[in-house]
Motif scaffolding. Structure first.
Motif, mmCIF file in Angstrom:
data_model
loop_
_atom_site.group_PDB
_atom_site.id
_atom_site.type_symbol
_atom_site.label_atom_id
_atom_site.label_comp_id
_atom_site.label_asym_id
_atom_site.label_seq_id
_atom_site.Cartn_x
_atom_site.Cartn_y
_atom_site.Cartn_z
ATOM 1 N N GLY A 16 -4.690 -12.329 -2.821
ATOM 2 C CA GLY A 16 -4.835 -13.065 -4.075
ATOM 3 C C GLY A 16 -4.695 -12.177 -5.293
ATOM 4 O O GLY A 16 -4.413 -10.982 -5.190
ATOM 5 N N GLY A 17 -4.935 -12.768 -6.445
ATOM 6 C CA GLY A 17 -4.774 -12.039 -7.687
ATOM 7 C C GLY A 17 -5.869 -11.030 -7.954
ATOM 8 O O GLY A 17 -5.696 -10.116 -8.757
ATOM 9 N N THR A 18 -6.996 -11.169 -7.268
ATOM 10 C CA THR A 18 -8.118 -10.253 -7.451
ATOM 11 C C THR A 18 -8.435 -9.467 -6.195
ATOM 12 O O THR A 18 -8.745 -8.279 -6.259
ATOM 13 C CB THR A 18 -9.384 -11.028 -7.877
ATOM 14 N N LYS A 19 -8.343 -10.123 -5.022
ATOM 15 C CA LYS A 19 -8.754 -9.501 -3.764
ATOM 16 C C LYS A 19 -7.707 -9.707 -2.678
ATOM 17 O O LYS A 19 -6.976 -10.685 -2.682
ATOM 18 C CB LYS A 19 -10.084 -10.093 -3.276
ATOM 19 N N CYS A 20 -7.693 -8.779 -1.756
ATOM 20 C CA CYS A 20 -6.904 -8.890 -0.532
ATOM 21 C C CYS A 20 -7.881 -8.877 0.641
ATOM 22 O O CYS A 20 -8.563 -7.876 0.870
ATOM 23 C CB CYS A 20 -5.908 -7.737 -0.418
ATOM 24 N N ARG A 21 -7.955 -9.988 1.357
ATOM 25 C CA ARG A 21 -8.851 -10.102 2.514
ATOM 26 C C ARG A 21 -8.032 -10.071 3.791
ATOM 27 O O ARG A 21 -6.988 -10.724 3.879
ATOM 28 C CB ARG A 21 -9.646 -11.410 2.457
ATOM 29 N N VAL A 22 -8.505 -9.323 4.771
ATOM 30 C CA VAL A 22 -7.807 -9.281 6.055
ATOM 31 C C VAL A 22 -8.784 -9.581 7.186
ATOM 32 O O VAL A 22 -9.986 -9.321 7.079
ATOM 33 C CB VAL A 22 -7.119 -7.924 6.306
ATOM 34 N N ALA A 35 -12.060 -7.104 6.308
ATOM 35 C CA ALA A 35 -12.148 -6.125 5.227
ATOM 36 C C ALA A 35 -11.545 -6.703 3.954
ATOM 37 O O ALA A 35 -10.768 -7.669 3.993
ATOM 38 C CB ALA A 35 -11.434 -4.830 5.612
ATOM 39 N N VAL A 36 -11.919 -6.095 2.830
ATOM 40 C CA VAL A 36 -11.449 -6.540 1.518
ATOM 41 C C VAL A 36 -10.980 -5.319 0.723
ATOM 42 O O VAL A 36 -11.593 -4.247 0.785
ATOM 43 C CB VAL A 36 -12.565 -7.261 0.739
ATOM 44 N N SER A 37 -9.892 -5.496 -0.010
ATOM 45 C CA SER A 37 -9.443 -4.439 -0.920
ATOM 46 C C SER A 37 -9.039 -5.085 -2.244
ATOM 47 O O SER A 37 -9.493 -6.168 -2.576
ATOM 48 C CB SER A 37 -8.279 -3.650 -0.300
ATOM 49 N N GLY A 38 -8.157 -4.435 -2.979
ATOM 50 C CA GLY A 38 -7.820 -4.875 -4.326
ATOM 51 C C GLY A 38 -6.788 -5.989 -4.383
ATOM 52 O O GLY A 38 -6.498 -6.660 -3.391
ATOM 53 N N ALA A 39 -6.225 -6.176 -5.566
ATOM 54 C CA ALA A 39 -5.311 -7.286 -5.836
ATOM 55 C C ALA A 39 -4.051 -7.218 -4.980
ATOM 56 O O ALA A 39 -3.587 -6.136 -4.610
ATOM 57 C CB ALA A 39 -4.939 -7.290 -7.310
ATOM 58 N N ALA A 40 -3.486 -8.411 -4.682
ATOM 59 C CA ALA A 40 -2.269 -8.452 -3.877
ATOM 60 C C ALA A 40 -1.336 -9.559 -4.350
ATOM 61 O O ALA A 40 -0.706 -10.248 -3.552
ATOM 62 C CB ALA A 40 -2.613 -8.629 -2.404
ATOM 63 N N ASN A 41 -1.246 -9.730 -5.649
ATOM 64 C CA ASN A 41 -0.295 -10.683 -6.230
ATOM 65 C C ASN A 41 1.033 -9.961 -6.419
ATOM 66 O O ASN A 41 1.167 -9.081 -7.266
ATOM 67 C CB ASN A 41 -0.822 -11.207 -7.570
ATOM 68 N N ILE A 42 2.038 -10.336 -5.630
ATOM 69 C CA ILE A 42 3.296 -9.580 -5.669
ATOM 70 C C ILE A 42 4.109 -9.880 -6.922
ATOM 71 O O ILE A 42 5.015 -9.109 -7.269
ATOM 72 C CB ILE A 42 4.147 -9.793 -4.403
ATOM 73 N N ALA A 78 0.989 -12.459 6.201
ATOM 74 C CA ALA A 78 0.308 -12.431 4.910
ATOM 75 C C ALA A 78 0.642 -13.665 4.096
ATOM 76 O O ALA A 78 1.801 -14.096 4.042
ATOM 77 C CB ALA A 78 0.689 -11.181 4.128
ATOM 78 N N GLY A 79 -0.371 -14.221 3.456
ATOM 79 C CA GLY A 79 -0.170 -15.227 2.419
ATOM 80 C C GLY A 79 -0.438 -14.554 1.094
ATOM 81 O O GLY A 79 -1.549 -14.091 0.845
ATOM 82 N N LEU A 80 0.582 -14.451 0.257
ATOM 83 C CA LEU A 80 0.486 -13.632 -0.945
ATOM 84 C C LEU A 80 0.689 -14.449 -2.212
ATOM 85 O O LEU A 80 1.668 -15.212 -2.327
ATOM 86 C CB LEU A 80 1.538 -12.516 -0.895
ATOM 87 N N ALA A 81 -0.212 -14.294 -3.148
ATOM 88 C CA ALA A 81 -0.007 -14.865 -4.474
ATOM 89 C C ALA A 81 1.284 -14.297 -5.049
ATOM 90 O O ALA A 81 1.569 -13.116 -4.892
ATOM 91 C CB ALA A 81 -1.193 -14.537 -5.379
ATOM 92 N N GLY A 82 2.059 -15.144 -5.694
ATOM 93 C CA GLY A 82 3.316 -14.697 -6.291
ATOM 94 C C GLY A 82 4.505 -14.739 -5.362
ATOM 95 O O GLY A 82 5.633 -14.463 -5.784
#
Length: 291
Positions: A16-22, A35-42, A78-82
């Motif tokens: 998502g625009g704020t978090k990347c959850r896997v 786990a969670v990391s940072g933004a992943a809006n391509i 992956a499902g990615l914003a953008g």
């Protein structure tokens, strides 16, 4: 990268625009780690999204007691914003990833897959951004999600941005203040409209989304009521549209979904249902189909 000598692992990625959850599972469907990391809006940055995916995957492998050598055994989706933006999609498709297999589509796709599987329901995602849609006859139908500048009403980003807009009216003397506005300005140490403008002029949607919890925390405030009633009307338009197209099971998802639901009419709430699975689990379903 492939390594047929290792047992398959499956990775579902919700970027998502704020978090990347896997979510990491083995071939039997047993959860190994999340786990969670940072933004992943391509659409914002393909490179940042790729790094967020690697960071979250690394964390998940560590939590599962597995080494980085297992990257080559992972079948990822992956499902990615953008991802609906052609330029960003094409650039992401060129990624020299470390996985056995990596496929991606939109964050809406995996969320709808997780929520309803192949049963034809619809979803509305209320995270940093906004989008709505459904899966029909295997095709993903997407509505909204054009970014904070062009759409995304009722999203966390929109709620925070609207709060800033009203705060500027207050600072310019056009509107009366309130506890909500005063709290915002105190948190930001802003006394003038110029100070607030300088702080927010080039801010990203995630910055504004960080102030949505303040609006919900003070939802009895007159400005909060105005903002949340506007958000509810925006969501209701999409619910009505989806219902008119035959989707009577609609799932609200994302960081503001639960908190905004009470602001919807009883009729609108009557079409809402819980998701069967998380978006990351929907991504794993898709990863297994393609493995």
């Amino acid at each position: 990268m492939t390594n047929d000598s290792q047992p398959h692992l499956y990775l579902g990625i919700d970027g998502g625009g704020t978090k990347c959850r896997v979510r990491l599972e083995n071939a039997q469907g047993t959860l190994l780690a999340e786990a969670v990391s940072g933004a992943a809006n391509i659409a914002t940055s393909v490179e940042v999204a790729q790094q967020s995916i690697i960071d979250a995957t690394t964390h998940a492998l560590h939590q599962a007691g597995l080494g980085l050598s297992k990257l080559g055994a992972i079948y990822a989706y992956a499902g990615l914003a953008g991802a609906g933006i052609a330029g960003a999609n094409n650039k992401m498709a060129q990624w020299q990833h470390p996985f056995a297999q990596f496929n991606f589509s939109t964050d809406l796709h995996i969320a709808c897959q997780g929520a309803h599987g192949d049963n034809g329901g619809a979803i509305i995602i209320l995270g940093t951004g906004f989008c709505a849609g459904a899966i029909k006859n295997g095709n993903v139908i997407e509505l909204g999600g054009h970014g904070l500048l062009l759409s995304d009403g009722a999203s966390g980003g929109w709620i925070g941005l609207t709060l800033f807009r009203y705060a500027l009216e207050v600072l310019d003397g056009l509107s009366p203040s309130s506890s909500l506005i005063n709290t915002l300005l105190a948190q930001l140490s802003c006394d003038t409209s110029n100070q607030l403008t300088e702080l927010a002029l080039n801010a990203k949607p995630a910055f504004f989304a960080g102030f949505a919890p303040l609006v919900f925390a003070m939802q009895d405030d007159p400005w909060a009521i105005i903002i949340l009633e506007q958000a509810a009307r925006y969501i209701t338009r999409y619910i009505d549209h989806l219902v008119s197209h035959g989707y009577h099971n609609i799932t609200l998802m994302g960081g503001t979904a639960e908190k905004i639901t009470p602001w919807l009419s009883t009729k609108a709430q009557g079409y809402l249902c819980d998701a069967h699975y998380l978006p990351e689990q929907g991504a794993i379903q898709l990863a297994k189909r393609l493995a």
